[in-house]
Design a protein around this motif. Structure first.
Motif, PDB file in Angstrom:
ATOM      1  N   ALA A  27       0.962  -1.321   0.225  1.00  0.00           N
ATOM      2  CA  ALA A  27      -0.170  -0.251   0.549  1.00  0.00           C
ATOM      3  C   ALA A  27       0.801   1.172  -0.310  1.00  0.00           C
ATOM      4  O   ALA A  27       0.649   1.641  -0.639  1.00  0.00           O
ATOM      5  N   ASP A  28       1.862   1.197   0.748  1.00  0.00           N
ATOM      6  CA  ASP A  28       2.272   2.840   0.738  1.00  0.00           C
ATOM      7  C   ASP A  28       3.484   2.690  -0.750  1.00  0.00           C
ATOM      8  O   ASP A  28       3.126   3.972  -0.532  1.00  0.00           O
ATOM      9  N   ALA A  29       3.658   1.911  -1.176  1.00  0.00           N
ATOM     10  CA  ALA A  29       4.367   1.358  -2.406  1.00  0.00           C
ATOM     11  C   ALA A  29       3.715   2.731  -3.539  1.00  0.00           C
ATOM     12  O   ALA A  29       3.779   3.034  -4.183  1.00  0.00           O
ATOM     13  N   ILE A  30       1.895   1.435  -3.327  1.00  0.00           N
ATOM     14  CA  ILE A  30       0.916   2.364  -4.451  1.00  0.00           C
ATOM     15  C   ILE A  30       0.675   3.890  -4.167  1.00  0.00           C
ATOM     16  O   ILE A  30       0.485   4.393  -5.074  1.00  0.00           O
ATOM     17  N   LYS A  31       0.915   4.379  -3.246  1.00  0.00           N
ATOM     18  CA  LYS A  31       0.874   5.709  -2.758  1.00  0.00           C
ATOM     19  C   LYS A  31       1.374   6.638  -3.400  1.00  0.00           C
ATOM     20  O   LYS A  31       1.017   7.616  -3.587  1.00  0.00           O
ATOM     21  N   LYS A  32       2.806   6.204  -3.739  1.00  0.00           N
ATOM     22  CA  LYS A  32       4.001   6.889  -4.327  1.00  0.00           C
ATOM     23  C   LYS A  32       3.580   6.819  -5.934  1.00  0.00           C
ATOM     24  O   LYS A  32       4.418   7.035  -6.716  1.00  0.00           O
ATOM     25  N   MET A  33       2.602   5.948  -6.304  1.00  0.00           N
ATOM     26  CA  MET A  33       2.542   5.861  -7.618  1.00  0.00           C
ATOM     27  C   MET A  33       1.595   6.885  -8.459  1.00  0.00           C
ATOM     28  O   MET A  33       0.926   6.974  -7.434  1.00  0.00           O
ATOM     29  N   LYS A  34       1.881   7.366  -8.898  1.00  0.00           N
ATOM     30  CA  LYS A  34       0.233   8.139  -9.772  1.00  0.00           C
ATOM     31  C   LYS A  34      -1.171   7.624  -9.730  1.00  0.00           C
ATOM     32  O   LYS A  34      -1.039   6.122 -10.166  1.00  0.00           O
ATOM     33  N   LYS A  35      -1.412   8.475  -9.952  1.00  0.00           N
ATOM     34  CA  LYS A  35      -3.266   7.770  -9.696  1.00  0.00           C
ATOM     35  C   LYS A  35      -2.962   7.436 -11.388  1.00  0.00           C
ATOM     36  O   LYS A  35      -2.506   8.231 -12.118  1.00  0.00           O
ATOM     37  N   GLY A  36      -3.882   6.420 -11.000  1.00  0.00           N
ATOM     38  CA  GLY A  36      -4.363   5.409 -12.507  1.00  0.00           C
ATOM     39  C   GLY A  36      -3.222   4.564 -13.340  1.00  0.00           C
ATOM     40  O   GLY A  36      -3.185   4.702 -14.322  1.00  0.00           O
TER      41      GLY A  36
END
Ligand code: NAD
Length: 359
Positions: free
Chosen positions: A239-248
């Motif tokens: 979840a932490d890594a995904i938060k750092k990714m662009k939305k979409g």
């Protein structure tokens, strides 16, 4: 000598298609050869639980052959019981189903058929990327369901051209993915790996190495995972890594399912933070019928491009990894050295840099 071979069962398909070599029916094409040499050869797909053929025969097997497509999970506990085991051969690429640290403790050699299916996977990565970015799956499902609604599909369909695409891991597969992306005119091609590319290989692709994973996360529209599963990549995409990714962001994982956290992926897809997730690898294989990655969907009912684990087991790949498995066993039986590129662990230590940074 006992040779234990764990493969998936091919049923009718394997009877009708003899090129399906990686099946219990066609036995990698090595059964008659090994029997002819006088060895006791057991071929089975029965790999789960203490009463499985796997656990019954591993106790006196000297060679274990498994494939990542139907992995016999060789844990430290099972290895303790495998008193004769000297060689584990992965018919394919990716030996994370074997506890490699335990193999080192027992001085068991683990070898895989490096390179045997890397083109097969790189092609699948490109395909999955296009399937997600262009929103292909619901477009096809709509047609099968006798419907026609262009807007419903086009609302989430884009071109790969102009996007920033990055790979986590730039080994044999990651590099081939970048090579194949060149003609798509992406905005930028990025790669993150702790291993550098040889200078001529780096020069030959129009891609930029980023210093940190966080930078890759922040810049990419499309991320493809192409590193092995080991201690420091298990749950890497959480979840932490995904938060750092662009939305979409679109996420493609044909490396290993457990590199991505199961529920973090489901939550991010359902919330729309990830526009799509696709791949062929699961955190347990075969995936149980109720695995949430089977039916997860984004807010518009799309974004899932999952398949069974087959990208590296095309018929072309099977021919290569069957031949490579035979060569590795032949080397072992005749005391010949193994091709160093195929050796993952031997003599109590890692022979490759790909399974984590170690002293
Ligand atoms: P490879 O050894 O050529 O390359 C792996 C690269 O990953 C190496 O350069 C290594 O340094 C890098 N790496 C390791 N840990 C990393 C990390 N934490 N961050 C960034 N990079 C890291 O292997 P390959 O042939 O490219 O295969 C890669 C993986 O793909 C395999 O280990 C396997 O798990 C998977 N695979 C899947 C299939 C399939 O059918 N889906 C088939 C073949 C391989």
């Amino acid at each position: 000598m006992k040779v234990l071979i764990i493969l998936y069962s091919g049923g009718q398909a394997a009877q009708e298609q003899p090129k399906l070599l990686g099946t219990t029916e066609n036995k990698l094409g090595i059964y008659d050869w090994l029997k002819g040499l006088g060895h006791d050869v057991v071929v089975t797909d029965d790999k789960e639980g203490p009463n499985s053929d796997f656990q019954k025969h591993i106790v006196d097997a000297e060679i274990l052959v498994t494939t990542p497509f139907h992995p016999g999970y060789l844990t430290a506990e099972i290895m303790d019981k495998a008193k004769n085991l000297k060689l584990c051969v992965t018919a394919g690429v990716g030996s994370d189903h074997i506890d490699l640290n335990a193999a080192n403790k027992h001085k068991i050699t683990v070898a895989e058929v490096s390179g045997s299916n890397v083109v097969s996977v790189a092609e699948q990565v490109i395909m999955t990327m296009l399937v997600l970015v262009r929103n292909f799956v619901p477009a096809h499902e709509q047609i099968v369901a006798h419907k026609w609604n262009v807007a419903q599909i086009a609302r989430d369909a884009y071109d790969l051209e102009g996007k920033v695409v990055g790979t986590i891991g730039c080994g044999r597969i990651g590099y081939r993915v970048l090579q194949r992306l060149e003609p798509f005119n992406c905005k930028e091609l990025l790669w993150f790996d702790y291993t550098d590319l040889p200078a001529d290989a780096a020069k030959a692709i129009n891609a930029t190495r980023v210093a940190t994973l966080d930078e890759l996360f922040a810049r990419c529209d499309v991320i493809t995972v192409n590193c092995p599963l080991h201690e420091s990549t298990r749950g890497l995409i959480n979840a932490d890594a995904i938060k750092k990714m662009k939305k979409g962001v679109w996420l493609i994982n044909t490396a290993r399912g457990a590199i991505c956290d199961r529920m973090a992926i489901v939550d991010a897809l359902e919330s729309g933070h990830i526009a799509g997730y696709g791949g062929d690898v699961w955190d347990v294989q075969p995936a149980p019928a109720d695995h949430p990655w089977r039916n997860m969907r984004g807010p518009n009912g799309n974004g899932n491009a999952m398949t069974a684990h087959y990208s590296g087991t095309t018929l072309d790949a099977q021919a290569r990894y069957a031949k490579g498995t035979e060569e590795i066993i032949d080397n072992y039986l005749n005391g010949k050295p193994q091709n160093p590129a195929n050796v993952i662990v031997a003599d109590g230590k890692y022979a490759t840099h790909a399974y984590g940074q170690r002293k």
